[in-house]
Design a protein around this motif. Structure first.
Motif, mmCIF file in Angstrom:
data_model
loop_
_atom_site.group_PDB
_atom_site.id
_atom_site.type_symbol
_atom_site.label_atom_id
_atom_site.label_comp_id
_atom_site.label_asym_id
_atom_site.label_seq_id
_atom_site.Cartn_x
_atom_site.Cartn_y
_atom_site.Cartn_z
ATOM 1 N N ASP B 86 45.812 41.724 39.874
ATOM 2 C CA ASP B 86 44.578 42.459 40.113
ATOM 3 C C ASP B 86 44.402 42.650 41.614
ATOM 4 O OD1 ASP B 86 41.995 43.360 40.418
ATOM 5 O OD2 ASP B 86 41.167 42.070 38.847
ATOM 6 N N ILE B 87 44.803 43.822 42.120
ATOM 7 C CA ILE B 87 44.793 44.063 43.559
ATOM 8 C C ILE B 87 43.375 44.029 44.119
ATOM 9 C CG2 ILE B 87 45.241 45.809 45.335
ATOM 10 C CD1 ILE B 87 47.817 46.444 44.029
ATOM 11 N N GLU B 88 42.431 44.572 43.354
ATOM 12 C CA GLU B 88 41.046 44.588 43.827
ATOM 13 C C GLU B 88 40.535 43.159 44.041
ATOM 14 O OE1 GLU B 88 37.011 46.635 42.329
ATOM 15 O OE2 GLU B 88 38.874 47.648 41.755
ATOM 16 N N LEU B 89 40.862 42.305 43.096
ATOM 17 C CA LEU B 89 40.458 40.896 43.203
ATOM 18 C C LEU B 89 41.128 40.240 44.409
ATOM 19 C CD1 LEU B 89 38.968 38.479 41.882
ATOM 20 C CD2 LEU B 89 41.075 38.020 40.595
ATOM 21 N N ALA B 90 42.438 40.502 44.574
ATOM 22 C CA ALA B 90 43.178 39.904 45.687
ATOM 23 C C ALA B 90 42.601 40.338 47.031
ATOM 24 C CB ALA B 90 44.653 40.276 45.598
ATOM 25 N N LEU B 91 42.054 41.570 47.057
ATOM 26 C CA LEU B 91 41.504 42.102 48.306
ATOM 27 C C LEU B 91 40.089 41.629 48.588
ATOM 28 C CD1 LEU B 91 42.710 45.801 48.416
ATOM 29 C CD2 LEU B 91 42.869 44.146 50.273
ATOM 30 N N SER B 92 39.452 40.983 47.602
ATOM 31 C CA SER B 92 38.071 40.569 47.854
ATOM 32 C C SER B 92 38.054 39.325 48.731
ATOM 33 C CB SER B 92 37.324 40.335 46.542
ATOM 34 O OG SER B 92 37.997 39.364 45.775
ATOM 35 N N GLU B 93 37.105 39.330 49.660
ATOM 36 C CA GLU B 93 37.033 38.272 50.655
ATOM 37 C C GLU B 93 36.817 36.920 49.978
ATOM 38 O OE1 GLU B 93 34.784 39.439 54.008
ATOM 39 O OE2 GLU B 93 34.734 37.427 54.860
ATOM 40 N N GLY B 94 37.648 35.963 50.329
ATOM 41 C CA GLY B 94 37.471 34.618 49.803
ATOM 42 C C GLY B 94 38.296 34.336 48.557
ATOM 43 N N TYR B 95 38.922 35.378 47.971
ATOM 44 C CA TYR B 95 39.741 35.103 46.789
ATOM 45 C C TYR B 95 41.103 34.557 47.201
ATOM 46 C CZ TYR B 95 42.819 35.421 42.852
ATOM 47 O OH TYR B 95 43.737 35.089 41.894
ATOM 48 N N THR B 96 41.466 33.429 46.624
ATOM 49 C CA THR B 96 42.795 32.862 46.861
ATOM 50 C C THR B 96 43.318 32.263 45.567
ATOM 51 O OG1 THR B 96 44.063 31.207 48.098
ATOM 52 C CG2 THR B 96 41.757 30.683 47.656
ATOM 53 N N SER B 97 44.611 32.381 45.346
ATOM 54 C CA SER B 97 45.190 31.755 44.158
ATOM 55 C C SER B 97 45.941 30.498 44.562
ATOM 56 C CB SER B 97 46.151 32.739 43.474
ATOM 57 O OG SER B 97 47.248 32.995 44.322
ATOM 58 N N ALA B 98 45.897 30.173 45.857
ATOM 59 C CA ALA B 98 46.788 29.122 46.345
ATOM 60 C C ALA B 98 46.125 28.173 47.335
ATOM 61 C CB ALA B 98 48.018 29.765 46.988
ATOM 62 N N GLY B 99 44.835 27.961 47.201
ATOM 63 C CA GLY B 99 44.165 27.007 48.089
ATOM 64 C C GLY B 99 44.066 27.454 49.532
ATOM 65 N N GLY B 100 44.152 28.761 49.763
ATOM 66 C CA GLY B 100 43.965 29.263 51.123
ATOM 67 C C GLY B 100 42.497 29.558 51.356
ATOM 68 N N MET B 101 42.218 30.399 52.346
ATOM 69 C CA MET B 101 40.832 30.774 52.587
ATOM 70 C C MET B 101 40.539 32.153 51.992
ATOM 71 S SD MET B 101 39.704 29.032 56.106
ATOM 72 C CE MET B 101 40.445 30.106 57.269
ATOM 73 N N GLY B 102 41.594 32.813 51.523
ATOM 74 C CA GLY B 102 41.394 34.128 50.929
ATOM 75 C C GLY B 102 40.941 35.180 51.922
ATOM 76 N N LEU B 103 41.402 35.025 53.163
ATOM 77 C CA LEU B 103 40.982 35.949 54.216
ATOM 78 C C LEU B 103 42.095 36.887 54.640
ATOM 79 C CD1 LEU B 103 38.974 33.584 56.579
ATOM 80 C CD2 LEU B 103 38.098 35.266 54.968
ATOM 81 N N GLY B 104 43.320 36.568 54.264
ATOM 82 C CA GLY B 104 44.472 37.304 54.777
ATOM 83 C C GLY B 104 44.440 38.788 54.474
ATOM 84 N N LEU B 105 44.286 39.138 53.215
ATOM 85 C CA LEU B 105 44.330 40.550 52.837
ATOM 86 C C LEU B 105 43.069 41.280 53.281
ATOM 87 C CD1 LEU B 105 45.931 40.805 49.263
ATOM 88 C CD2 LEU B 105 46.894 41.509 51.459
ATOM 89 N N SER B 106 41.905 40.734 52.923
ATOM 90 C CA SER B 106 40.648 41.401 53.280
ATOM 91 C C SER B 106 40.500 41.495 54.796
ATOM 92 C CB SER B 106 39.460 40.667 52.669
ATOM 93 O OG SER B 106 39.474 39.302 53.047
ATOM 94 N N GLY B 107 40.876 40.423 55.483
ATOM 95 C CA GLY B 107 40.730 40.402 56.934
ATOM 96 C C GLY B 107 41.700 41.334 57.626
ATOM 97 N N SER B 108 42.964 41.328 57.200
ATOM 98 C CA SER B 108 43.931 42.171 57.905
ATOM 99 C C SER B 108 43.625 43.647 57.658
ATOM 100 C CB SER B 108 45.366 41.814 57.537
ATOM 101 O OG SER B 108 45.562 41.868 56.162
ATOM 102 N N LYS B 109 43.014 43.956 56.522
ATOM 103 C CA LYS B 109 42.613 45.347 56.265
ATOM 104 C C LYS B 109 41.624 45.826 57.333
ATOM 105 C CE LYS B 109 40.943 48.387 52.646
ATOM 106 N NZ LYS B 109 40.327 48.500 51.318
#
Ligand SMILES: Nc1ncnc2c1ncn2[C@@H]1O[C@H](COP(=O)(O)OP(=O)(O)OP(=O)(O)O)[C@@H](O)[C@H]1O
Ligand SMILES: [Mg+2]
Lengths: 131, 133
Positions: B86-109
């Motif tokens: 689910d790309i939309e979910l992956a792009l939402s701020e704070g979503y992570t599937s791996a214990g990260g901060m979930g900022l990589g995709l949303s932030g780099s965008k």
């Protein structure tokens, strides 16, 4: 280099991060630091990042982890020397580094740490006997 | 129009450091301001790390591009990893599937001018970003 040196300075520990961190280095630093805090009963940790050209979510998470671990071991963390371009980028990235205090340079960071360490009992004991 | 293209592997965490340095050199070549350099190198770091951690390794292609008088840098990160359901979910701020901060995709965008992501389950993921001078 496979270790980041940790210097003892009075009741504080001082770390200067100068290299592009990779995973193992970050993990080793977290382990070394907790061991040193426990060994010296340190009350403060100062991390200088003035030579870091970027802080990404990986480094940010490491800094947040260090602050959280230090707090559990009863030590305060102050981050010093963040370059303006890095600060601007961090905000845009969406990383707020909650719970981490910052200062412009090492000297001010040390002052800030001393202030916290000195003040802590009063500020935390709001309902103390002195009323 | 691509003026030059080169591809670098992303297989270890040292490679992440290396592609950051390569992108930094390109931003300096195009005389990006220090803030622009920092933003683009930070985005590079996030995407390269995703390629390594979530994609199981892959490649980054760097292209110096030109659009009329405008010069820019285009980066393509691709891997043959598990893909994103689910790309939309992956792009939402704070979503992570791996214990990260979930900022990589949303932030780099937010740190680039153009951002494009395609992914197919079981096939891999491709992220293309461009920053113009
Ligand atoms: N190349 C990829 N292949 C497969 N899944 C990916 C890829 N890139 C990102 N994802 C998925 O998208 C999610 C969000 O990515 P994002 O970079 O925003 O956060 P993160 O990597 O989990 O944490 P952070 O980047 O903050 O350390 C990841 O947790 C992962 O599930
Ligand atoms: Mg990520």
């Amino acid at each position: 280099m496979d270790r980041i040196p940790i210097l003892k300075f009075g009741d504080c520990l001082l770390i200067t991060i100068q290299v592009d961190m990779h995973d193992q280095l970050a993990l080793t630093l977290q382990e070394d630091l907790t061991a040193q805090i426990a060994k010296h009963a340190s009350r403060g940790v100062l991390i200088d990042i003035s030579s870091l050209e970027i802080v990404d979510s990986f480094i940010g998470r490491m800094l947040a982890n260090i602050a959280a671990m230090s707090r559990i071991l009863d030590a305060q963390t102050v981050l010093t020397g963040m370059q303006p371009a890095v600060a601007i980028t961090l905000v845009e990235l969406g990383m707020s580094l909650p719970g981490i205090k910052t200062a412009l340079n090492v000297e001010r960071g040390m002052d800030l740490l001393q202030e916290f360490i000195y003040r802590e009992p009063e500020s935390e004991d709001l309902h103390g006997s002195e009323g | 129009m691509a003026l030059k293209a080169e591809t670098h592997p992303i297989a270890t965490s040292n490679d992440v450091v290396r592609v950051r340095q390569i992108v930094r050199a390109a931003t300096i070549q195009l005389k990006f301001s220090l803030v622009e350099q920092t933003k683009f190198v930070t985005a590079t770091s996030e995407l390269a790390r995703n390629t390594l951690e979530h994609g199981g390794g892959g490649w980054m292609t760097l292209e110096m591009v030109k659009n009329g008088l405008r010069e820019g840098i285009k980066l393509t990160f691709r891997d043959n990893g598990p893909g994103i359901a689910d790309i939309e979910l992956a792009l939402s701020e704070g979503y992570t599937s791996a214990g990260g901060m979930g900022l990589g995709l949303s932030g780099s965008k937010r740190l680039v001018n153009e951002f494009e992501i395609t992914s197919e389950l079981g096939q891999g993921t491709t992220v293309i970003v461009t920053r113009w001078k």
